[in-house]
Every structure is written in C-alpha cells, then in structure tokens.
Design a protein around this motif. Structure first.
Motif, PDB file in Angstrom:
ATOM      1  N   CYS A 161       2.805  -4.288  -2.707  1.00 47.08           N
ATOM      2  CA  CYS A 161       2.053  -3.420  -1.716  1.00 47.08           C
ATOM      3  C   CYS A 161       1.270  -4.143  -1.002  1.00 47.08           C
ATOM      4  CB  CYS A 161       1.585  -2.133  -2.125  1.00 47.08           C
ATOM      5  SG  CYS A 161       1.009  -0.992  -0.788  1.00 47.08           S
ATOM      6  N   ALA A 162       1.093  -4.185   0.497  1.00 51.87           N
ATOM      7  CA  ALA A 162       0.299  -4.888   1.128  1.00 51.87           C
ATOM      8  C   ALA A 162      -0.530  -4.074   2.139  1.00 51.87           C
ATOM      9  CB  ALA A 162       1.015  -6.106   1.812  1.00 51.87           C
ATOM     10  N   ALA A 163      -0.214  -2.927   1.949  1.00 50.41           N
ATOM     11  CA  ALA A 163      -0.976  -1.827   2.875  1.00 50.41           C
ATOM     12  C   ALA A 163      -2.568  -1.774   2.673  1.00 50.41           C
ATOM     13  CB  ALA A 163      -0.467  -0.471   2.501  1.00 50.41           C
ATOM     14  N   TRP A 164      -3.113  -1.561   3.868  1.00 52.96           N
ATOM     15  CA  TRP A 164      -4.565  -1.530   4.230  1.00 52.96           C
ATOM     16  C   TRP A 164      -4.653   0.036   4.250  1.00 52.96           C
ATOM     17  CZ3 TRP A 164      -6.893  -5.497   8.035  1.00 52.96           C
ATOM     18  CH2 TRP A 164      -6.527  -6.809   7.436  1.00 52.96           C
ATOM     19  N   PHE A 165      -5.980   0.599   3.661  1.00 54.03           N
ATOM     20  CA  PHE A 165      -6.457   1.869   3.758  1.00 54.03           C
ATOM     21  C   PHE A 165      -7.882   1.928   3.834  1.00 54.03           C
ATOM     22  CE2 PHE A 165      -6.414   0.771  -0.612  1.00 54.03           C
ATOM     23  CZ  PHE A 165      -7.584   1.410  -1.294  1.00 54.03           C
ATOM     24  N   LEU A 166      -8.408   3.094   4.418  1.00 52.67           N
ATOM     25  CA  LEU A 166      -9.988   3.324   4.404  1.00 52.67           C
ATOM     26  C   LEU A 166     -10.210   4.098   3.233  1.00 52.67           C
ATOM     27  CD1 LEU A 166     -12.276   3.196   6.317  1.00 52.67           C
ATOM     28  CD2 LEU A 166     -11.876   5.279   6.870  1.00 52.67           C
ATOM     29  N   ASP A 167     -11.203   3.397   2.380  1.00 49.27           N
ATOM     30  CA  ASP A 167     -11.624   3.911   1.036  1.00 49.27           C
ATOM     31  C   ASP A 167     -12.609   5.168   1.173  1.00 49.27           C
ATOM     32  OD1 ASP A 167     -12.419   4.864  -1.372  1.00 49.27           O
ATOM     33  OD2 ASP A 167     -13.284   2.649  -1.983  1.00 49.27           O
ATOM     34  N   THR A 168     -12.475   6.285   1.364  1.00 52.05           N
ATOM     35  CA  THR A 168     -13.460   7.234   1.557  1.00 52.05           C
ATOM     36  C   THR A 168     -14.048   7.851   0.408  1.00 52.05           C
ATOM     37  OG1 THR A 168     -11.645   9.034   1.850  1.00 52.05           O
ATOM     38  CG2 THR A 168     -12.363   7.914   3.918  1.00 52.05           C
ATOM     39  N   SER A 169     -13.688   7.135  -0.677  1.00 52.99           N
ATOM     40  CA  SER A 169     -14.034   7.745  -2.121  1.00 52.99           C
ATOM     41  C   SER A 169     -15.823   7.654  -2.138  1.00 52.99           C
ATOM     42  CB  SER A 169     -13.384   6.959  -3.341  1.00 52.99           C
ATOM     43  OG  SER A 169     -13.554   5.673  -3.302  1.00 52.99           O
ATOM     44  N   ARG A 170     -16.587   8.590  -2.700  1.00 54.55           N
ATOM     45  CA  ARG A 170     -17.982   8.156  -2.991  1.00 54.55           C
ATOM     46  C   ARG A 170     -18.443   6.928  -3.446  1.00 54.55           C
ATOM     47  NH1 ARG A 170     -21.305  13.466  -4.671  1.00 54.55           N
ATOM     48  NH2 ARG A 170     -20.151  14.085  -2.788  1.00 54.55           N
TER      49      ARG A 170
END
Length: 206
Positions: A161-170
């Motif tokens: 996988c090469a997907a980017w995501f926004l980490d909204t975890s605390r």
C-alpha cells in the motif's frame, strides 16, 4: 424472514481523512510497478464524483470529455506534487510553477453550492458537478499543504500500500490507512510468522 440484502461495497476507497488524500488514492500503488489507474475512463471519474462528492444519492453526473479526464488526473498529480513538497524541507514553496498553476485554476472554479431544503436538510448542486468537486479538492489540498494538520499526514505501513491518510488519533501513532484492510493484513501476517516460528522451534526441540 429472509436476510436483508448486503449493500454493494463502495467502488472507491475512502477514509483518508481529507478529500484531496482520497483523490490521490485513485492512482493505487503510486510509484511502483503495480500502479493502477482507477480513473481510467470518463465513466469511472463520474462514478468517483457520485460516490465521494457531496451530491445527493442518485444525482446524475454527466460523463465528461476525455480532455476533462486528462485534466482531472493532472490536477491529482499536482496535489501529490504539492503535498510531497510541503512535507519536505522546501515546504509548499517547493511546488513547481506548472503544478501550482493547475491547482490555483482548479481552486478558482465554483464549488458545489449548498441549498437548504424545506425539511431543514442541506443538499448540494452544481452546474458542473465534476469541476465543482475538483474545486473542493484543490482548495482542500492548498489548505492542507499550508496548515499544521500536514504534520499528521502519514503513509500507510501496509506492505502493498502507498496510500496517504490524515492521522486523527489522539496519540498520533496510526500506522495503516484502514484497519479493515492493511491493518488486518499486517496482523494476519504477524500471526502467521509467529505461528511458523513457534512451529519450527517445536519441531526442532522434538
């Protein structure tokens, strides 16, 4: 009583946390030999807009011309170029002029228009549904590239996988684009490795 029919799985991936990042995912496995273009036809583009855009279910999205499809894909690559530069020491200023022009032009188009209905709900309309969503995407990319939220953009740790995501975890330590896909695959792979190691050790000691 018969079981309720299972709704079909969404055609395109969501859940990256920003629409510009979901848009980037339409080129799967970017930069690898297995890269796959999901927006390969005008019909695929309209399907993506229908699924991820803000329009009501059942909204007819006219298929655009081939040149529009090529421009949309060019804007997608400009989004990737901008965010890559923004995450580097160069910052957003490192985005090349051509890509910056494409993004600015896309962002200048009219976005989807909110309409308050008689029942109190809001629906969205647009004379150009594809161009309006592209405006939302370009504006989102420009905002993300110049905001503190950029520090929370991660690349998925999945092997394929090469997907980017926004980490909204605390705690800010999310590793996978999705627990249901890459996260579960990683856990299964870890379990198999440990199981094989334990089995091998047991056979050696037998």
């Amino acid at each position: 009583m018969p079981d309720a029919p299972v709704p079909p799985a969404p055609r395109f991936r969501t859940g990256a946390g920003r629409i510009c990042l979901d848009f980037m995912r339409t080129l799967r496995l970017r930069g690898t030999a297995d890269a796959t273009e999901e927006l390969d036809t005008p019909e695929a583009l309209t399907a993506w807009v229908a699924q991820l855009g803000p329009y009501p279910d059942g909204t007819a999205v006219p298929a655009p011309a081939e040149e529009v499809l090529h421009r949309v894909r060019a804007v997608r690559e400009a989004v990737h170029t901008l965010l890559t530069a923004a995450r580097s020491p160069a910052g957003p200023a490192g985005c090349p002029a051509d890509e910056r022009r494409l993004l600015n032009e896309a962002a200048a188009a009219a976005p989807p228009v909110p309409v308050l209905d008689a029942d109190g709900s809001v629906t969205y309309t647009a004379a150009d549904p594809v161009g309006a969503v592209l405006a939302d995407i370009a504006r989102d990319a420009l905002a993300l590239a110049t905001s503190p939220a950029l520090d929370r953009v991660r690349a998925c740790s999945g092997t394929h996988c090469a997907a980017w995501f926004l980490d909204t975890s605390r705690p800010g330590n999310r590793r996978w684009c999705s627990m249901e896909t890459c996260g579960n695959q990683a856990k299964k792979s870890t379990w198999r490795t440990r199981h094989a190691s334990a089995h091998g050790a047991g056979a050696t000691n037998a």
